[in-house]
Design a protein around this motif. Structure first.
Motif, mmCIF file in Angstrom:
data_model
loop_
_atom_site.group_PDB
_atom_site.id
_atom_site.type_symbol
_atom_site.label_atom_id
_atom_site.label_comp_id
_atom_site.label_asym_id
_atom_site.label_seq_id
_atom_site.Cartn_x
_atom_site.Cartn_y
_atom_site.Cartn_z
ATOM 1 N N ALA A 435 0.835 -1.258 -0.040
ATOM 2 C CA ALA A 435 -0.064 0.018 0.063
ATOM 3 C C ALA A 435 0.656 1.315 0.011
ATOM 4 O O ALA A 435 2.075 1.274 0.363
ATOM 5 C CB ALA A 435 -0.861 -0.053 1.020
ATOM 6 N N GLY A 436 0.363 2.218 -0.606
ATOM 7 C CA GLY A 436 1.091 3.587 -0.487
ATOM 8 C C GLY A 436 1.148 4.186 -1.818
ATOM 9 O O GLY A 436 0.163 3.729 -2.839
ATOM 10 N N HIS A 437 1.626 5.406 -1.875
ATOM 11 C CA HIS A 437 1.618 6.311 -3.173
ATOM 12 C C HIS A 437 2.792 6.571 -3.751
ATOM 13 O O HIS A 437 3.826 6.852 -2.825
ATOM 14 C CB HIS A 437 0.899 7.660 -2.833
ATOM 15 N N ARG A 438 2.797 6.591 -4.943
ATOM 16 C CA ARG A 438 4.199 6.792 -5.681
ATOM 17 C C ARG A 438 3.966 7.761 -6.801
ATOM 18 O O ARG A 438 2.761 7.640 -7.791
ATOM 19 C CB ARG A 438 4.771 5.641 -6.361
ATOM 20 N N ARG A 450 -3.877 0.669 -2.603
ATOM 21 C CA ARG A 450 -4.597 0.349 -1.097
ATOM 22 C C ARG A 450 -4.660 -1.134 -1.057
ATOM 23 O O ARG A 450 -4.264 -1.741 -1.844
ATOM 24 C CB ARG A 450 -5.897 0.941 -1.115
ATOM 25 N N PRO A 451 -4.980 -1.704 -0.019
ATOM 26 C CA PRO A 451 -5.062 -3.025 0.366
ATOM 27 C C PRO A 451 -6.159 -3.890 -0.828
ATOM 28 O O PRO A 451 -5.819 -5.095 -1.047
ATOM 29 C CB PRO A 451 -5.264 -3.457 1.600
ATOM 30 N N ASP A 570 -7.805 7.289 1.881
ATOM 31 C CA ASP A 570 -7.895 5.937 2.259
ATOM 32 C C ASP A 570 -8.445 5.182 1.402
ATOM 33 O O ASP A 570 -8.046 4.022 0.596
ATOM 34 C CB ASP A 570 -8.359 6.019 3.580
ATOM 35 N N ASP A 571 -9.837 5.299 1.135
ATOM 36 C CA ASP A 571 -10.597 4.441 0.220
ATOM 37 C C ASP A 571 -11.178 5.479 -0.949
ATOM 38 O O ASP A 571 -12.166 4.489 -1.399
ATOM 39 C CB ASP A 571 -11.862 3.763 1.278
ATOM 40 N N THR A 572 -10.543 6.213 -1.294
ATOM 41 C CA THR A 572 -11.432 7.317 -1.964
ATOM 42 C C THR A 572 -10.289 8.090 -2.854
ATOM 43 O O THR A 572 -9.394 8.505 -2.439
ATOM 44 C CB THR A 572 -12.269 8.371 -1.411
ATOM 45 N N VAL A 573 -10.884 8.499 -4.188
ATOM 46 C CA VAL A 573 -10.136 9.422 -5.036
ATOM 47 C C VAL A 573 -11.213 10.558 -5.119
ATOM 48 O O VAL A 573 -11.993 10.270 -5.676
ATOM 49 C CB VAL A 573 -9.691 8.701 -6.440
ATOM 50 N N VAL A 574 -10.756 11.677 -4.466
ATOM 51 C CA VAL A 574 -11.616 12.988 -4.692
ATOM 52 C C VAL A 574 -11.043 13.554 -5.955
ATOM 53 O O VAL A 574 -9.862 14.050 -6.118
ATOM 54 C CB VAL A 574 -11.518 14.007 -3.667
ATOM 55 N N CYS A 575 -12.214 13.880 -6.840
ATOM 56 C CA CYS A 575 -11.717 14.294 -8.126
ATOM 57 C C CYS A 575 -12.451 15.670 -8.356
ATOM 58 O O CYS A 575 -13.322 15.971 -7.982
ATOM 59 C CB CYS A 575 -12.134 13.389 -9.311
#
Length: 824
Positions: A435-438, A450-451, A570-575
Motif C-alpha cells: 500500500a502507498g502512493h508513488r 490500497r489493500p 484511504d478508500d477514495t479518490v476525490v476528483c
C-alpha cells in the motif's frame, strides 16, 4: 525444487522475454548526452580461447531455449507440439523468390517515395527471420516432432542464404525502419547462428557477420544520442555481443560490454531512468512497460551471457538498474499486469498480423514478460535482492486470476520454464500487495495502492507527451494524457483494459479525462511524442501514503483548458475540475468512469437507490443524482457535479482501426459510462465527485449522505483543495498564489498536510511547474516545533501557525519536500 544454476545454464529461461515484448519502431532524436566510452578491449579480452567462445554460445543457447523443464510435462508438451506444427507450416509455405522467402512477406523492391510501404517491407524482412528462428527452435528442441529433422534443417539454411543474398547483406542499403536493420533482423539472425552453429558453413557465418557489421558498425554506439539510447542502446549492445560470440571477435564483445555503461546512470532529461523511478524513451514518452521492459530483459540477458567470461560487465553503476526493479518497475505492476499508462504506443498492439496464432497482447502479457525478466536479473543480484524479487514475482503470479501466467502463450518456453521454477519453489513466500502512493514526477504519472485496489493516473505537460503514435500505431491515443484515471480491484476488474479495451473504447471518453468532442485525425499531433501541451504545472505532493495531484490541462488540437486535481485518500479518490473553458464549437465532457463490461456484461447501475435499465443501449441525464453504483466495481458520489449523464452501449471496433499492423476482425464490448456534460463551449465549468473503488451500494449511499466526511476548500482555476477530517488530511493545489482553508501559498505549488496520532504532522510541498524561485507556505494551525526539514527550507517560523519559506525549488524536478512538525 529450485534448480542449481551454473554459468552455462544460468539465467536462461527469461531469454525470450524481450523477444516476446518486441522492441518498438523508430525513435525520435534525443538531446545530445555524454558520449559512450570507446575504450579498447581489456587485455583479458585477447585471452579468449575457442573453448571460451563455445562456452558463450552454450550460455546463449540456454538463454534462448531454457532448461530445467521436461518436454513431456504440461504446459511445455503442448507448447512444443504447437511449435512443431507452426514450424512445419512455415517450411511447407516457403517459396523463395526475388522479393520474398514467403509470398505473404514481401520484403523487396520498396518504393523510396512511399515511406509507409518501405516500413512495411523492412518489417516483413524481420518477420521472415522470425519464422526461420521458429523453425530453428523446432529443430533443436526435443518434443516438437521435428527435432533434428533434415528437411527442416535444409529449409532453415536455404532461408538464411536467401535472406542474405536478397536483402540482408553487406552491399544492401537499408530502407524503411532503421530498427529492422540494426536490431530486429540482426538479433534474430544471430540467434539463428547460435542455434544452427554446427550446421552453417564457416564462409556463410562470415558472410552473415559481415552483414551485421555493415548495418551495425561500431559507430552505432559511439555516442549516446538519437536512436542509440536507453532500451535501443541495450538492444544494439546485444547485437554487438552476439556478433562477437558468433564471429569469435573479442573487440566486438568487449565493445558491447563497454557500450552498456551509459545506460546505467540516472538521467535528468531525455531517455533513461530517473531518480524518482520514472523511465522515459523517445525523450518524452513514459515507457517503463515497453521499452523499459526491453531494457530490463536485455540487460539481464547480457549480464547472464558475459558473467564469468573475459567480458563480464563490472561497471558498478549497473546497481542502479538492479535497484530499479523495486523502485521503477514493481510500483507499476498490479497482479501480473504492467500499467498501460507507461507502455506508450504498445497499448495498441492487440492481435498482430505477424502472429500466425492470433494471440492478443495486452497489459498482462506485457507484464508477464517483465516478471520473467525480473527472475532473470535476480540471478545476478545479491542473495537478499534475489529472495525479495522472487517473492514479488510469486505474489504477482498468484494474484493474476484474469490471465494465469503459466497459460500465457506469448511467453517463450524459456520464460515459461523460469516462471514455473519460481511458482514451484516452496522456499519462496509470495509477497503481498503493498500500500502507498508513488508520484513519478519526471514522467507525469502517479500510482496509488490500497489493500483492495490500485489506481494510476496519466497526465501530459511540456515535458511529457499527450500520447505517442508512430509506425501507424496507436492512431487514436490522443487523450490518454488528459488525466486518464485507471483502476483495478484486488480480485476484480483486472481485465478492464485487457479485454479489447483499446480496440473498442470511445477514444473521446477515456475514464478520468476532460475532453473536447472536436474530431481529431488519426495520429493527430505528430509522431514520436510530438504532441506536448504548452503547460508546466503538472504533478503534486505526496507523503508516500496520501497525495494531492494536479494538472493544468490543454487539449490536443483544441482550445480546451482546465485545471484538474485528484486527492488520493484511504478508500477514495476525490476528483475536482474547474476553469473548464473551450471555444471549439463542440461539446466538452469530463468522464467520471467508463467501465468495460466485456462481451456480454450487464453489470447493474444504481442511481440514488433506483435501478437503471440493464439492457443496452440507453443514454439518459441523471439530473440531481447524489450517487451512483456499478455492480461488481464500486461507487461514485456525484453531489458536486452538474450535468451528469449515464450511457450503456455496445461498441464494435477493430485493432486495425488504431494500429495498421494489427488484425482487421471486428470485436464488440459493452460499456457503462458516467460523465459530466459541460455543454458546448463552456466557460469556467467545474465538477467535484468521489470515486470509491470496491464500495457497496450501501456504503456509497452512506458516503453521499455524510456531508462532513469531506470538505471542498476551493475549486477554481487558481486553487483546488480538500479537507478530510477522518483522515486528518488537508491538501491544496495552488495553480496561482492563494488560500484554501488553513493553507496559504505565495506562489504556485502543491501542499498536503497529514496529522498523525502521536502529536506530529507531515507537511509536504512541491513545485510541479519547476518555476518557483521563492515560496512561502503558511499552515494556520498551532505548531510547537519543526522536527525535520530539507535543505530547500530557508526558514521555518512556528507558534500560532507554521510559516515555511523556501529558496528556489526549480532544481527539485517536482519532487516532494517533506517537513515533520510537532503540533502545538
Amino acid at each position: 525444487m529450485t534448480p542449481s544454476w551454473t554459468r552455462r545454464g544460468v539465467l536462461h529461461a527469461a531469454g525470450g522475454a524481450a523477444l516476446a515484448l518486441g522492441a518498438a519502431g523508430q525513435a525520435a532524436a534525443a538531446p545530445s548526452a555524454s558520449a559512450a566510452p570507446s575504450a579498447p578491449p581489456s587485455p583479458d579480452a585477447a585471452a579468449a580461447t575457442a573453448d571460451d567462445w563455445a562456452a558463450l554460445r552454450a550460455v546463449w543457447r540456454d538463454l534462448v531455449l531454457g532448461t530445467s523443464f521436461s518436454p513431456t510435462a504440461e504446459p511445455f508438451a503442448t507448447r512444443l507440439r504447437e511449435l512443431g506444427t507452426e514450424a512445419a507450416g512455415h517450411l511447407g509455405a516457403m517459396a523463395p523468390a526475388t522479393g520474398w522467402l514467403w509470398p505473404d512477406l514481401d520484403f523487396g523492391d520498396p518504393d523510396p517515395d512511399k515511406d509507409t510501404e518501405s516500413y512495411g517491407y523492412s518489417a516483413r524482412l524481420v518477420d521472415s527471420y522470425t519464422r526461420l528462428r521458429t523453425m530453428a527452435e523446432a529443430y533443436v528442441r526435443a518434443g516438437t516432432g521435428l527435432t533434428g529433422d533434415p528437411a527442416l534443417a535444409a529449409g532453415i539454411l536455404t532461408g538464411l542464404d536467401h535472406l542474405h543474398d536478397r536483402a540482408y547483406n553487406a552491399a544492401q542499403a537499408p530502407y524503411g525502419n532503421w530498427w529492422s536493420w540494426q536490431i530486429g533482423a540482426p538479433q534474430r539472425l544471430l540467434d539463428l547462428c547460435v542455434l544452427m552453429y554446427d550446421a552453417i558453413p564457416a564462409d556463410r557465418l562470415a558472410a552473415y557477420c559481415a552483414a551485421v557489421d555493415h548495418f551495425v558498425p561500431d559507430s552505432a554506439v559511439a555516442s549516446y544520442t538519437g536512436t542509440s539510447t536507453g532500451a535501443n542502446r541495450v538492444d544494439l549492445c546485444r547485437v554487438l555481443a552476439l556478433r562477437g560470440v558468433v564471429g569469435q571477435d573479442p573487440a566486438k564483445t568487449a565493445l558491447a560490454r563497454d557500450a552498456l555503461s551509459p545506460v546505467f546512470p540516472y538521467v535528468s532529461t531525455g531517455d533513461g531512468l530517473y531518480t524518482d523511478g520514472s523511465f522515459v524513451q523517445h525523450t518524452y514518452v513514459p515507457y517503463t512497460g515497453s521499452y523499459g521492459a526491453v531494457l530490463l530483459g536485455g540487460i539481464g540477458l547480457l549480464l547472464a551471457l558475459l558473467t564469468g567470461s573475459p567480458y563480464a560487465v563490472t561497471d558498478p553503476a549497473r546497481q542502479i538498474v538492479l535497484d530499479a526493479v523495486e523502485h521503477a518497475w514493481a510500483p507499476l505492476i498490479h497482479n501480473g499486469l504492467i500499467m498501460d499508462g507507461v507502455s506508450g504506443r504498445g497499448i495498441s498492439r492487440g492481435i498482430m498480423l505477424s502472429d500466425p496464432r492470433g494471440i492478443q497482447q495486452d497489459d498482462h502479457t506485457r507484464g508477464h514478460g517483465i516478471l520473467a525478466s525480473v527472475v532473470l536479473l535476480a540471478e545476478g543480484a545479491s542473495s537478499a535482492e534475489r529472495a525479495r524479487w522472487r517473492g514479488l514475482v510469486k505474489g504477482w503470479m498468484r494474484r493474476d486470476h484474469y490471465s494465469p501466467v503459466l497459460e500465457d502463450r506469448t511467453l517463450s518456453l524459456a520464460s515459461l520454464a523460469w516462471l514455473a521454477g519460481v511458482q514451484n519453489d516452496t522456499s519462496v513466500p509470495a509477497a503481498g500487495q503493498p500500500a502507498g502512493h508513488r508520484l513519478f514526477a519526471a514522467m507525469d504519472r502517479a500510482v496509488h495502492r490500497r489493500p483492495t485496489w490500485t489506481a494510476s493516473l496519466s497526465m501530459a505537460s511540456r515535458r511529457i507527451t499527450h500520447y505517442e503514435t508512430g509506425n501507424t500505431e496507436n492512431l487514436r491515443g490522443w487523450h490518454t494524457g488528459s488525466g486518464m484515471l485507471y483502476w483495478w480491484g484486488d480480485t476484480y476488474g483486472n481485465g478492464q483494459y485487457s479485454d479489447a479495451f483499446w480496440a473498442t473504447v470511445d477514444p473521446y471518453r477515456l475514464p478520468g479525462t476532460t475532453t473536447s468532442a472536436k474530431r481529431l485525425a488519426d495520429a493527430a499531433g505528430g509522431d514520436w511524442g510530438a504532441s506536448r501541451p504548452a503547460v508546466d504545472w503538472v504533478g503534486g505532493a505526496t507523503d508516500g501514503t496520501m497525495a494531492g495531484i494536479g494538472q493544468h490541462l490543454r487539449g490536443l488540437g483544441s482550445t480546451l483548458q482546465a485545471k484538474k486535481s485528484w486527492f488520493f485518500v484511504d478508500d477514495t479518490v476525490v476528483c475536482l475540475g474547474a476553469g473548464i473553458t473551450c471555444t471549439d464549437g463542440t461539446a466538452v465532457e469530463s468522464v467520471i468512469d467508463n467501465r468495460n463490461l466485456g462481451a456480454n456484461g450487464a453489470h447493474p447501475l444504481t442511481v440514488d437507490g433506483r435501478a437503471m435499465p440493464a439492457a443496452a443501449p440507453w443514454s439518459a441525464p441523471l439530473t440531481g443524482a447524489r450517487w451512483a453504483h456499478i455492480g461488481g466495481f464500486g461507487g461514485y458520489v456525484l453531489g458536486g457535479t452538474a450535468g451528469v449523464r449515464g450511457l450503456r452501449e455496445a461498441r464494435t471496433g477493430r485493432w486495425s482501426d488504431i494500429n495498421k499492423t494489427c488484425a482487421t476482425t471486428p470485436v464488440t464490448r459493452r460499456y457503462l459510462t458516467l460523465l459530466a456534460d459541460h455543454g458546448t463551449d463552456p466557460v469556467n465549468a467545474a465538477y467535484a465527485y468521489q470515486m470509491l473503488p470496491g464500495a457497496s451500494a450501501a456504503r456509497t449511499a452512506q458516503r453521499a449522505a455524510d456531508n462532513s466526511w469531506m470538505q471542498v476548500l476551493a475549486n477554481t482555476g487558481d486553487v483546488q483543495g480538500v479537507r478530510v477530517p477522518s483522515a486528518r488530511f488537508t491538501a491544496a493545489n495552488f495553480f496561482a498564489a492563494g488560500t484554501a482553508g488553513t493553507l496559504t501559498a505565495s506562489a504556485p505549488c502543491a501542499v498536503t498536510v497529514r496529522e498523525r496520532g502521536n502529536g506530529t504532522a507531515v507537511v509536504c510541498v512541491a513545485d510541479p511547474a519547476r518555476q518557483a524561485t521563492s515560496l512561502t507556505v503558511t499552515w494556520n494551525r498551532p505548531v510547537a516545533a519543526v522536527l525535520s526539514r530539507p535543505g530547500t527550507v530557508a526558514s521555518a517560523a512556528t507558534g500560532g501557525s507554521l510559516r515555511l519559506t523556501f529558496g528556489s525549488l526549480t532544481g527539485t524536478a517536482g519532487a516532494t519536500q517533506k517537513i515533520t512538525v510537532r503540533l502545538g
